[in-house]
Design a protein around this motif. Structure first.
Motif, PDB file in Angstrom:
ATOM      1  N   UNK B  19       9.606   5.053  -0.003  1.00 23.94           N
ATOM      2  CA  UNK B  19       9.023   3.755  -0.388  1.00 23.94           C
ATOM      3  C   UNK B  19       8.172   3.188   0.744  1.00 23.94           C
ATOM      4  N   UNK B  20       8.602   3.374   1.956  1.00 30.14           N
ATOM      5  CA  UNK B  20       7.860   2.822   3.086  1.00 30.14           C
ATOM      6  C   UNK B  20       6.544   3.548   3.304  1.00 30.14           C
ATOM      7  N   UNK B  21       6.572   4.871   3.129  1.00 26.47           N
ATOM      8  CA  UNK B  21       5.366   5.652   3.434  1.00 26.47           C
ATOM      9  C   UNK B  21       4.651   6.139   2.181  1.00 26.47           C
ATOM     10  N   UNK B  22       5.340   6.062   1.052  1.00 28.17           N
ATOM     11  CA  UNK B  22       4.736   6.261  -0.268  1.00 28.17           C
ATOM     12  C   UNK B  22       4.109   7.642  -0.443  1.00 28.17           C
ATOM     13  N   UNK B  23       4.775   8.636   0.110  1.00 27.30           N
ATOM     14  CA  UNK B  23       4.360  10.017  -0.112  1.00 27.30           C
ATOM     15  C   UNK B  23       5.023  10.559  -1.376  1.00 27.30           C
ATOM     16  N   UNK B  24       4.691  11.785  -1.721  1.00 30.60           N
ATOM     17  CA  UNK B  24       5.271  12.395  -2.922  1.00 30.60           C
ATOM     18  C   UNK B  24       6.675  12.905  -2.613  1.00 30.60           C
ATOM     19  N   UNK B 518       0.135  10.320 -14.784  1.00 35.14           N
ATOM     20  CA  UNK B 518       1.323  10.367 -13.937  1.00 35.14           C
ATOM     21  C   UNK B 518       1.423   9.144 -13.019  1.00 35.14           C
ATOM     22  N   UNK B 520       3.722   7.775  -9.974  1.00 43.97           N
ATOM     23  CA  UNK B 520       4.654   8.350  -9.016  1.00 43.97           C
ATOM     24  C   UNK B 520       5.594   7.295  -8.450  1.00 43.97           C
ATOM     25  N   UNK B 523       5.614   5.708  -4.717  1.00 43.09           N
ATOM     26  CA  UNK B 523       4.241   5.743  -4.208  1.00 43.09           C
ATOM     27  C   UNK B 523       3.332   4.786  -4.975  1.00 43.09           C
ATOM     28  N   UNK B 524       3.348   4.864  -6.295  1.00 47.31           N
ATOM     29  CA  UNK B 524       2.530   3.946  -7.088  1.00 47.31           C
ATOM     30  C   UNK B 524       3.315   2.660  -7.354  1.00 47.31           C
ATOM     31  N   UNK B 525       2.669   1.540  -7.121  1.00 49.56           N
ATOM     32  CA  UNK B 525       3.255   0.277  -7.572  1.00 49.56           C
ATOM     33  C   UNK B 525       2.908   0.159  -9.055  1.00 49.56           C
TER      34      UNK B 525
END
Lengths: 563, 563
Positions: B19-24, B518, B520, B523-525
């Protein structure tokens, strides 16, 4: 990194740490004494205040249609004669709207930096603010300097720290990649942008004009929302001083000063409804009566509404090891600021059979007498009494006192009568010492609502459990901002804590040797939002995190450099 | 530290970092292939699903007054025959209320631990959940396993991570001391307690029954609020499977299972209003129609309302280097889950004069043809088509398609006609391939609302700016959950991003080679809360931080040990 943010970063870091660990800390001096500040600064502040009197307040805002001003000093009975711009809301909002995009596009750090500078500059006008607060809200000079100065600024910084924390939780960018089935790796650059909700209207109260104003201002402004400050017509000057600073700082930092405006009005022709019902108003911060607060909570769907109103704050006295210290603590609350604080005690529940004091039973009447005598103790020295009590901000407060004096006198229930006290510096000051009334549960109509001003009830409930039941029931049904329990019995204390919490109220236990009305920024969560005394806490994450929203853009491959 | 929290702490830590870095990242497998899971697990999941059919669903809840169930498989046309408890709300709420105190008193870690275990157990029933989702919401097996399984669980974990973060922001205790004037040092021990708001009602939708259910469930339950799951009558089984897991885990952990209950109903006699209007209901999470969502937002003052509804998602195609790849990406969205996803594209804006493709002008008609041909491409292989499209969850979706077929046919506007496709495994499946309609701004009535199902419009706006103006205006007025822009012009892209953001919408740029629907987790808000497609983002701090409040107790000296 914005220059203002960098300049004040240490202050913010300290505030964030204080919020996390909730120890005692203040960013500003609480004591106006010339021993600390020297002679010159206090004198200059007074001079600046006096120079404002009888003038148009220097504030050039769009949409001005008239000048209004009806403040009357509770200390002198004389009008201040300061005249503030009354605005046509449509013109005002049009100007504000044109200021919004640049402010929304500023980085969170830039906006927080501006807010920090605003607080810092407001800290530099604490002396004139103290006089302005004195002669509008009626507080004593010392209280006006501390409670409406340092303590209020601390609350602004506290809210700002939360706003910063909530915004910082959202990264500005991210890189994301993964494989979908037999397709190659999808690689996306993502950008996250914080979007302010809209215009925030801050409705300020008369008795502590800046107490919730700084927090609401900082919470909205830092998250990108312009702020319209709607002061109480009786206490506009302290708010106008803040508005002026905001506009100066914004302009110096290269932003449109209309991001903060003052919407002055009169009692006869209030400006509130057109402001809050304007479609561009997205956020409403309100401090004031439970009735209007509750109306706002129910009737502004789609807008964020944050309220602090009032309740009937209570003391439950079950037992104590030191009746004098307890009585002094409670009596202090009855006197301080003439009980016009949101944290002032009103209902003192004492078992009809009396209380255990250091193991001995002391009858109810003796406990009541100790409290009244402690009130007298606080008032014995006229100068100290003036500092502690201040004045009644409005004649309506005197009417409240008079009404309850008559009611109680008719039933011979006056335990301690109210009378004017002589204010050494201001012979015309509107003053009243605490009225203390003997009550029982038959008088619930009297004490189950806030009686604004120095009116309190010593309520003889059947026993300690009945005290607790009555007090917590009232907190749940009628609201409470502070609640106190005095007991030497750990089990009773634990039950009391649970009972107050179940009623949606916080509780303080056995506080003596300090002003029990004191609410500490960075440490106390002020207002629970769980009882009718307000729906918000100033400050916590919930107070700030919905003042902005998040939008994102994602780009296949590498995002183009921002325009 | 609770045992369940410790057991799953690594998973939570990973989610917080994502959540902090929002990677996959995903906590669960997205692929149901037996190459990964072996033959046995998928078969056992199918068997467990089949064993539920034609039975009373095993759920013993208070206040059961009847069994109801009207699910019909869109794959077979046959009723599932599963019967769920219909509850008397008063009896149900009484039972829930008696479960509340112990759950409220549990530590945040204990509650988060229970939620983590719930998600983990739900992860173990992904196979039966996939079949349950298939035969109710009509998704394909693969989509039901991934989108309504792993992806939905990830969203639950994401919301849980935010709830944990918001609760962790409040320390449990503090020590505070300072001097007031000439009094000695006042020393206070403080305790902070999180207080849940009340009962949370989660209204689930038919087409993605768990997509918002896991996040809402975790957000409310972790913060101490009991949850009533109100499934759609057409898609109750996936929600019932979750409710059963919740109740098992709660009971095993020593809590009252009634902290999570299922409130099944029928279309003829819906249970929603009595649930949401109950005075003990404090939180409403809603996924469904914009009309009811908006009603909830406006008519539930005093309750926390979080909505995700729908909008008319758009594509603006300005230019591209690879028309085939772009057409394939857009066409995929028209096909996937028969465009019954909240992220499905409906309105494809293409300038009337055509678009630049790798520097050459390609006429509008050719672009439209490329998109239609790409749709055909996705459908060429029957097995792949079935996996991609699934079925229409309800006959009403077919009616939408039919209605627009007639409208468009009457004006000779059909670019690609819809027809059933043959589902290899299920000859009776209710299917329809994408209907693509040629439109202009004169047809705004057609496309300015969500047409639920595989109906899309290729809209010939005057030019690229007009495309953008139309698309973003519709997002602002009618809502949008996803928006896409295809352009090789960095300046146009930047303008488009700003325009969508100004309309309160997020935007994806030049997505190809991946399913553009998609969203994610971590990552996606998802959903901005700034346009009519919903008022909340799942998930951010605002989604969780107001589901609980804070009360405090402070003690002069040392706080007594907790009872």
């Amino acid at each position: 990194m914005s220059a203002l943010f960098t300049k004040h970063q240490d202050l913010l870091t300290k505030a964030l740490d204080a919020c996390s660990h909730r120890y005692a800390w203040s960013g500003w001096p609480e004591n106006p004494s010339s021993k600390i500040h020297g002679e010159e600064k206090p004198a200059a502040g007074l001079a600046r205040f006096e120079a404002l009197l009888g003038q148009d307040f220097p504030l050039a805002q769009p949409g001005e249609v008239a000048r209004v001003g009806e403040e009357v000093s509770p200390y002198t009975g004389e009008p201040l004669g300061v005249r503030y711009p009354r605005a046509d809301p449509e013109v005002l909002f049009t100007a504000i709207n044109s200021a919004r995009p640049a402010w929304a596009a500023a980085t969170p750090e830039a906006r927080v930096g501006v807010c920090l500078e605003i607080l810092q500059r407001c800290g530099e006008q604490l002396f004139e603010n103290a006089h302005a607060t004195m002669h509008t809200s009626g507080q004593s000079y010392v209280m006006a300097f501390a409670g409406s100065g340092a303590n209020a600024l601390d609350r602004g910084l506290e809210a700002l720290a939360y706003a910063h924390k909530a915004m910082q939780d959202v990264p500005a960018t991210a890189h994301w990649e993964r494989k979908f089935g037999r397709d190659g790796v999808a690689s996306l650059d993502k950008r996250y942008r914080l979007v302010p909700r809209g215009i925030g209207v801050v409705i300020c109260c008369a008795t502590f004009p800046l107490w919730n104003t700084y927090p609401a201002l900082c919470a909205s402004l830092a998250t990108g929302n312009p702020v319209v400050l709607k002061p109480h017509p009786a206490a506009t000057l302290p708010v106008a001083l803040v508005a002026r600073v905001c506009r100066e700082v914004l302009a110096e930092a290269g932003y449109d000063p209309n991001l903060v405006t003052l919407a002055a009005d009169t009692r006869a022709d209030p400006a509130t409804l057109p402001l809050i019902q304007h479609p561009d108003t997205a956020i409403i911060d309100f401090t004031g009566s439970p009735r209007f607060g509750s109306w706002l909570e129910q009737n502004c769907p789609g807008k964020q509404v944050y309220t602090e109103t009032a309740g009937c704050n209570s003391v439950v006295l079950e037992s104590t090891d030191d009746l004098q210290a307890t009585a002094r603590a409670v009596a202090h609350s009855l006197c301080q600021a003439s009980a016009q604080m949101c944290t002032s005690v009103q209902n003192i529940h004492v078992p009809a059979a009396g209380v255990r004091v250091a193991g001995e039973w002391v009858p109810h009447a003796e406990v009541a007498a100790a409290i009244c005598s402690a009130v007298d103790g606080w008032l014995a020295d006229p100068r100290a009494a003036a500092t502690l009590c201040g004045t009644l901000f409005d004649p309506a407060v005197q009417s409240n006192v008079d009404r309850y004096r008559q009611l109680a006198a008719a039933q011979q229930r006056i335990l301690r009568d109210s009378a004017p006290y002589e204010n050494p510096g201001f012979p015309a000051a509107r003053t009243a010492t605490p009225l203390v009334i003997a009550a029982s549960e038959d008088d619930r109509d009297w004490y189950r609502e806030e009686v604004f001003g120095p009116v309190s009830f010593i309520i003889a409930n059947a026993d300690a459990e009945a005290c607790l039941r009555d007090a917590t029931g009232n907190a749940r049904d009628c609201g409470a901002i502070t609640s106190h329990v005095y007991s030497t019995d750990a089990e009773f204390l634990a039950r009391a804590v649970d009972a107050y919490h179940a009623a949606g109220a916080s509780v303080a236990c056995n506080l003596t040797g300090m002003p029990i009305n004191f609410a500490a920024a960075y440490s106390d969560f002020h207002v629970t939002g769980l009882n009718p005394a307000g729906n918000a806490c100033l400050a916590d994450l919930a107070f700030v995190s919905n003042r902005f929203r998040i939008v994102q853009s994602k780009f296949m491959g590498v995002a183009p450099a921002p325009a």
